[in-house]
Structure formats: C-alpha cells, structure tokens
Motif scaffolding. Structure first.
Motif, PDB file in Angstrom:
ATOM      1  N   VAL A 285      12.195  44.746  -3.277  1.00  0.00           N
ATOM      2  CA  VAL A 285      11.592  43.753  -2.376  1.00  0.00           C
ATOM      3  C   VAL A 285      12.591  43.379  -1.280  1.00  0.00           C
ATOM      4  N   ALA A 286      13.863  43.208  -1.630  1.00  0.00           N
ATOM      5  CA  ALA A 286      14.891  42.909  -0.633  1.00  0.00           C
ATOM      6  C   ALA A 286      15.033  44.045   0.369  1.00  0.00           C
TER       7      ALA A 286
ATOM      8  N   THR B  28       2.778  35.971  -4.567  1.00  0.00           N
ATOM      9  CA  THR B  28       3.373  35.546  -5.838  1.00  0.00           C
ATOM     10  C   THR B  28       2.652  34.324  -6.405  1.00  0.00           C
TER      11      THR B  28
ATOM     12  N   TRP C  36      10.415  32.399  -4.979  1.00  0.00           N
ATOM     13  CA  TRP C  36      11.255  32.633  -6.153  1.00  0.00           C
ATOM     14  C   TRP C  36      10.811  31.767  -7.326  1.00  0.00           C
TER      15      TRP C  36
ATOM     16  N   PHE D 195      21.192  40.046  -9.142  1.00  0.00           N
ATOM     17  CA  PHE D 195      19.853  39.950  -9.723  1.00  0.00           C
ATOM     18  C   PHE D 195      19.884  40.106 -11.241  1.00  0.00           C
TER      19      PHE D 195
ATOM     20  N   ASP E  61      18.031  29.987  -6.241  1.00  0.00           N
ATOM     21  CA  ASP E  61      17.970  30.786  -5.017  1.00  0.00           C
ATOM     22  C   ASP E  61      18.674  30.081  -3.865  1.00  0.00           C
TER      23      ASP E  61
ATOM     24  N   ASN F 263      13.419  43.369  -7.690  1.00  0.00           N
ATOM     25  CA  ASN F 263      13.909  42.417  -6.690  1.00  0.00           C
ATOM     26  C   ASN F 263      14.707  43.118  -5.605  1.00  0.00           C
TER      27      ASN F 263
ATOM     28  N   THR G 130       7.929  33.581  -8.789  1.00  0.00           N
ATOM     29  CA  THR G 130       8.403  34.834  -9.381  1.00  0.00           C
ATOM     30  C   THR G 130       9.072  34.579 -10.723  1.00  0.00           C
TER      31      THR G 130
ATOM     32  N   PHE H  64      13.376  44.036 -13.687  1.00  0.00           N
ATOM     33  CA  PHE H  64      13.218  42.887 -12.799  1.00  0.00           C
ATOM     34  C   PHE H  64      14.246  42.922 -11.672  1.00  0.00           C
TER      35      PHE H  64
ATOM     36  N   THR I 271      22.310  43.969  -6.761  1.00  0.00           N
ATOM     37  CA  THR I 271      21.736  44.333  -8.057  1.00  0.00           C
ATOM     38  C   THR I 271      22.433  43.585  -9.188  1.00  0.00           C
TER      39      THR I 271
ATOM     40  N   GLY J 238      14.522  29.458 -10.615  1.00  0.00           N
ATOM     41  CA  GLY J 238      14.243  30.369  -9.513  1.00  0.00           C
ATOM     42  C   GLY J 238      14.535  29.755  -8.154  1.00  0.00           C
TER      43      GLY J 238
END
Length: 166
Positions: A109-110, A14, A77, A131, A42, A106, A80, A102, A128, A38
C-alpha cells in the motif's frame, strides 16, 4: 482528481471493510483498539520517521496537518488495525505468518501511494521492519491486555432488544 483525495478514498475503503467484516456488537471494542494501536501509533511513527528523513507525505492539499501528516491517514490506520486485531489468529504458526503478511501488505500500500506521489519512503527494508514491529507490538498488547479477559462476558452479551407493545 486531486491527489490529496486518495487518502479519503483509502479511509472510505478501510472504513467500509471495518463495517462489513466486524460484527456490530464488536465495533466499539475493536475501534478503540484500532485508534490506540493504529491511529495514535501512526502519528507517533510518522513524526519520528519524518524527523529522521525516512518517510514523508506529499500532495496533502487542504488535509495537511502541520505539513507532516495527512489528516485521514490515522483514521485509515485505526480501521486497518481494528480489522487486523479482529482477525488475529491464535495459533503461533499462523500468528507469525499473519504478521508478516500484514507487514508486506502495508508495504505494498505504501508503494502504491508512493507511485501516486502522495507518500514517500527512503528504504523499503526499514519500512518493512517498522511494519513488522508495529504489527507484533499491537498484537502483543492486544493479547496481553487484561481488559480483554475482564470485558469478554460484557462484550459477548446480545444487544438489548427494543420493547414491543404488541
């Protein structure tokens, strides 16, 4: 390879994307937004969701911070979200599609990190939604921030060129 190094690899990818895709004169602006919207968010989300039993970090090795979060996750993050905000579309139709894409990215990726047993979540739907809300909230703050309008002329100035003695 130790699984705790996967987040370092993700952070390097990233970070390289950040350096490659964002113009050099915009680094400071977008990285600051990335850190606030981010990285810091996070940390707050991970602390909250860990206490609620929704997410957990596993196999953190020496990079564990209080046994709750991997040290490189907020840095990743930050990069990102800097890229997310840089490419944020202005048109409403693309805006919602972009935020949805997006959030799905994410989640993927998780899921990959969960398959490597470095991250775990209990409910994909909840993740979801988180996110989606996180992406929308970051975009909303970024679009409404008065500093963007105030700093635009300053940020678009060309970098100072060194004096030539020729």
């Amino acid at each position: 390879m130790d699984k705790s190094y996967l987040y370092i690899i993700l952070t390097a990818i990233t970070g390289f994307g950040f350096l490659l895709l964002i113009p050099k004169h915009q680094y400071k602006r977008y990285f600051l937004y990335g850190v606030v919207l981010g990285g810091i968010v996070d940390i707050a989300l991970v602390l909250t969701l860990t206490l609620l039993g929704q997410v957990r970090y596993d196999n953190m090795g020496h990079f564990s911070v209080f046994g709750l979060i991997h040290a490189f996750a907020p840095v990743s993050w930050s990069f990102t979200f800097a890229m997310f905000l840089y490419f944020l579309p202005k048109r409403t139709t693309f805006f919602w599609l972009y935020i949805f894409a997006f959030a799905v990215l994410n989640l993927k990726v998780a899921t990959i990190m969960q398959s490597y047993a470095t991250y775990g979540y209990s409910n994909a739907f909840v993740l979801t939604i988180i996110f989606l809300l996180w992406g929308y909230g970051a975009a909303y703050v970024y679009r409404r921030d008065p500093q963007v309008k105030l700093l635009r002329p300053v940020l678009q100035k060309p970098l100072k060129k060194p004096d030539n003695d020729d």
